[in-house]
Scaffold this active site. Structure first.
Site, short mmCIF file in Angstrom:
data_model
loop_
_atom_site.label_atom_id
_atom_site.label_comp_id
_atom_site.label_asym_id
_atom_site.label_seq_id
_atom_site.Cartn_x
_atom_site.Cartn_y
_atom_site.Cartn_z
N THR A 267 11.41 20.42 17.23
CA THR A 267 10.97 19.03 17.24
C THR A 267 9.76 18.93 16.33
OG1 THR A 267 11.69 18.76 19.52
CG2 THR A 267 10.10 17.17 18.72
N GLU B 234 9.35 26.96 9.49
CA GLU B 234 10.76 27.32 9.64
C GLU B 234 11.13 27.40 11.11
OE1 GLU B 234 11.33 30.87 7.35
OE2 GLU B 234 11.16 29.79 5.45
N ASP C 166 0.88 -1.16 0.00
CA ASP C 166 0.00 0.00 0.00
C ASP C 166 0.92 1.21 0.00
OD1 ASP C 166 -1.42 2.24 0.79
OD2 ASP C 166 -2.48 1.27 2.44
N HIS D 214 13.65 14.84 16.73
CA HIS D 214 14.46 15.96 17.20
C HIS D 214 15.93 15.66 16.96
CE1 HIS D 214 15.59 19.24 19.97
NE2 HIS D 214 16.48 18.41 20.48
N HIS E 10 1.25 5.14 -0.01
CA HIS E 10 0.40 6.30 0.28
C HIS E 10 0.46 7.35 -0.83
CE1 HIS E 10 0.38 5.41 4.91
NE2 HIS E 10 -0.19 4.47 4.18
N HIS F 161 12.07 12.37 20.77
CA HIS F 161 12.16 13.10 22.04
C HIS F 161 11.12 12.63 23.06
CE1 HIS F 161 13.56 16.17 24.74
NE2 HIS F 161 14.41 16.62 23.84
N HIS G 251 3.77 0.55 2.78
CA HIS G 251 3.82 -0.55 3.74
C HIS G 251 3.04 -1.74 3.23
CE1 HIS G 251 -0.35 0.03 5.20
NE2 HIS G 251 -0.13 1.30 4.91
N HIS H 259 2.48 -7.38 9.96
CA HIS H 259 3.37 -7.18 8.81
C HIS H 259 4.18 -5.90 8.97
CE1 HIS H 259 2.10 -10.39 5.90
NE2 HIS H 259 1.12 -10.47 6.78
#
Lengths: 255, 488
Positions: free
Chosen positions: B293, B289, B127, B270, B129, B319, B164, B173
């Site tokens: 994180t 911009e 599959d 992060h 995306h 993090h 995936h 899986h």
């Protein structure tokens, strides 16, 4: 007529074989009702008593079969009945590789079905197979037992078990070996769940059990082992054969 | 009026360009024609897609035209190493976790060949995306072991996408490593940078705890409970640390293609000591911009870009920090080059600090026990005494008070041939546990002893007690012997 005779011969040779029935090495499965993972909309299915081979068919067994019925030899087999991977790791028509008592694999459904018929038997139905295979050593239905499920999942993740000899996994409640832990097995109606004729599925054409949709219509979301079995069957066609797919035979109980 | 004139000119120019494009359509040149709908972008010529293993990415598309791109991906179920001494059977797209990186540009027509290796046990599918279509391709790619499925799709939306396996049970899986990234670059490509890398986070669920040795099976219950034993970048602990760290030079602009395969956990991605200059949020068009994180959902991705200004080792983490410290979610970026003291000084001095008012402060202990230094046995008698205490506290439940064990379940330690045969093996079993069949005094046992969290001193004491009791061979086990086995 001339044109037809080879066809007729083919049909005949496929339809008939000398039946040499043998009930030894078979175990009685007493039957009962069970709830399958798919296909019954939460209705239980009744399984009549039947006999099942204690072990899967081995390389030696299968060699004997192709010697007797040469149309099933690797070089003779009709492409309609088996794809190119049929007996792919046999060195030639009469030389298998691996252990003599390892399960035969890379056999198509057509070939497996014929083999059983020539023994006076038949392939087990999917319900029969599932019914027999839900047993562990001690219980008829061990599907809720964690160790039972983990055993099967562990096997699915163990590479190259098709090289192992038969009879080394556990002996189940019915006295049958190797339903789990060795190879996948053909059943008579292996893809019946996926062509169920059920209206929702036919409308959606959502037959591949992918992603979350597999959870719809399943009776037990925790039975990962069974999900994988059904997924495997769904990926197969009758002429396919596969390294990890063998078979065993079953038989009605004669009254 | 002026405006109208301009518009007219533009239209005429576009027409002209279009005509040129039409006339030269056969010679791989769509010129600069813009398409309102990416569906209309024509393709010409075929190309075999370059696929790369993590952390590498294929060559950027640059200014190339849309093409028919042939992607050849083989599914392999294979054993790999999760961390030192821990094996795991991974299911992979292309032999690695994450799977091979696929790089396309908008308008490409991808012809996807999905091959399931004959030795594999299971059917799989994919599959993507980046696909507009049922199941993201899963519907048409369900492939049995030993078979190949071909399907094709046109990439319409630029961005970074997860792919995936989606075969039932889909979670398993994915949990076994069946995910990767496919990049769809916009027309003209992403802006050039100096270094590009491919990183993907995943969570793993094993029968044993983190670090338990041997081949570890997938644990379905832990996966359902979302209690991960491992959270790692690129498939295993240490995939990108030490010698495997990714590298850069001071002043270089870095672009990371970061994905999260899940199956369960969301990543708080992060880089310690860096600030992302640009983040393509969720892998799409939106650019944020100056980000510290960025959140990457399971089944999602982000493109992050930053310039490295000073040398050193920069640690990439999830993090959600226990995952980094205890479960493996750590990677390293090593940067070489000139220091820049204006940006980062390093330590300037280490001075004495004497606060005014001078009372000695200490951390509140809340009544908790302060850890004392371990009491060491001085001679064999003390070792025996300490060992007996430890035995009665830890071992007695299974091996029983006189070392007789329980037949069929727990092997005896009294007059035990297995014990006396090999002292290093005995130490190893106490340190790391033991699973599987063994024969002791002629009887078979097949059960599990867990690894014991004991210090070298404690192991030495308890084993000395065992070896000097119940008719055993009277060896003394020293902490040095234990240490030697532990460091093996």
């Amino acid at each position: 007529m001339k044109l037809y005779s080879p066809v007729l011969f083919l049909v005949f040779s496929l339809l008939f074989c000398e039946v040499a029935a043998q009930n030894d090495k078979m175990a009685l499965v007493k039957g009962g009702v069970y709830l399958p993972l798919y296909g019954a909309e939460n209705k239980t299915v009744k399984v009549e008593p039947f006999l099942m081979d204690i072990y899967p068919v081995t390389n030696t067994d299968y060699l004997k079969f192709v010697e007797e019925y040469p149309q099933w030899k690797k070089s003779n087999v009709k492409p309609l009945f088996a794809d190119k991977s049929y007996l792919t790791n046999w060195k030639d028509d009469e030389t298998f590789q691996g252990l003599p008592n390892a399960p035969v694999t890379n056999v198509s459904w057509f070939a497996a079905k014929k083999y059983c018929e020539c023994q006076g038997k038949r392939l087990p139905t999917m319900d029969e197979w599932e019914f027999a295979a839900m047993a562990n050593e001690k219980m008829q239905d061990a599907r809720r037992i964690e160790t039972y499920n983990q055993y099967i999942l562990n096997w699915y993740e163990t590479p190259k078990t098709f090289n192992n000899p038969i009879g080394e996994t556990f002996k189940n409640y019915w006295g049958i070996y190797d339903l789990h832990g060795l190879v996948w097995e053909w059943t008579l109606d292996f893809n019946s769940v996926l062509i169920s004729g059920e209206s929702r599925k036919d409308v959606d054409k959502d037959s591949n059990l992918f992603c979350g949709s597999a959870a719809i219509g399943a009776s037990d979301l925790m039975n990962y082992a069974a999900f994988m079995r059904y997924a495997f069957r769904g990926s197969m066609k009758a002429r396919y054969s596969s390294q990890n797919l063998g078979f065993r035979c079953a038989k009605d109980v004669e009254n | 009026m002026k405006l109208l004139f301009k518009k007219n000119l533009v239209t005429k120019m576009l027409f002209g360009i279009g005509a040129v494009a039409f006339l030269s359509g056969c010679v791989n040149d769509q010129s600069d024609k813009k398409y309102n709908d990416t569906v209309d972008i024509p393709v010409n010529q075929e190309m075999i897609a370059e696929l790369t293993s993590p952390p590498n990415v294929p060559t950027p598309v640059g200014k190339r035209m849309a093409k028919k791109l042939i992607v050849d991906l083989e599914i392999q179920e294979r054993e790999g190493e999760m961390t030192n001494g821990v094996k795991y059977v991974y299911w992979t797209f292309g032999g690695t976790v994450p799977g091979s990186f696929i790089r396309t540009r908008v308008g490409d027509e991808v012809e996807f060949h999905l091959k399931n290796h004959p030795d594999n046990k299971l059917p799989h599918n994919i599959d993507l995306h980046a696909v507009n279509g049922p199941g993201g391709g899963a519907e048409s790619s369900f492939v049995a072991p030993g078979h190949e499925k071909v399907f094709s799709f046109k990439v319409l939306n630029p961005g970074l996408y997860v792919y995936h396996c989606a075969t039932a049970p889909v979670g398993m899986h994915i949990a076994n490593g069946m995910y990767g990234l496919i990049l769809v670059e916009p027309e003209g490509g992403l802006s050039p940078v100096d270094k590009e890398y491919y990183i993907m986070q995943g969570d793993f669920y094993t029968e044993g705890k983190y670090g338990d040795r041997g081949l570890q099976a997938f644990d379905m219950q832990k996966a359902i409970d979302e209690k991960a034993d491992y959270v790692v970048f690129n498939g295993h602990v240490g995939a990108m640390t030490g010698d495997n760290a990714i590298t850069a030079k001071v002043g270089e602009k870095i672009r990371l293609f970061v994905g999260n395969g899940g199956p369960n956990l969301v990543s708080s991605f992060h880089v310690i000591g860096e600030i992302f200059d640009k983040v393509h949020v969720e892998g799409g068009d939106l650019v944020n911009e100056n980000v510290q994180t960025t959140l990457i959902p399971a089944g999602g991705a982000a493109i992050v870009e930053f310039r490295v200004d000073v040398p050193g080792t920069f640690i990439l983490v999830d993090h959600s920090i226990f995952r980094a410290f205890n479960k493996g979610a750590l990677a390293m970026l090593k940067v070489e080059g000139e220091e820049n003291k204006a940006i980062y000084s390093g330590e300037i001095r280490d001075g004495i600090y004497l606060p005014e008012g001078g009372a000695i402060q200490s951390m509140p202990t809340g009544g908790a026990k302060i850890e004392k230094e371990e009491v060491k046995a001085l001679g064999i008698e003390e070792r025996m005494a300490f060992g007996k205490d430890k035995y009665m506290a830890t071992c007695v439940a299974c091996h029983q008070a006189n070392g007789q064990g329980i037949e069929g379940a727990f092997p005896p330690l009294a007059k035990s041939d297995y014990l006396n045969a090999d002292v290093d093996r005995a130490i190893d079993i106490v340190l790391h546990g033991k699973t599987g069949e063994i024969t002791v005094n002629g009887k078979k046992y097949n059960s599990v002893m867990t690894a014991q969290a004991l210090s070298d001193e404690e192991v030495a004491n308890v084993l000395t007690y065992v070896y000097n009791s119940w008719g055993n061979s009277k060896k003394e086990v020293t902490p040095e012997m234990v240490k030697a086995v532990r460091n093996k």
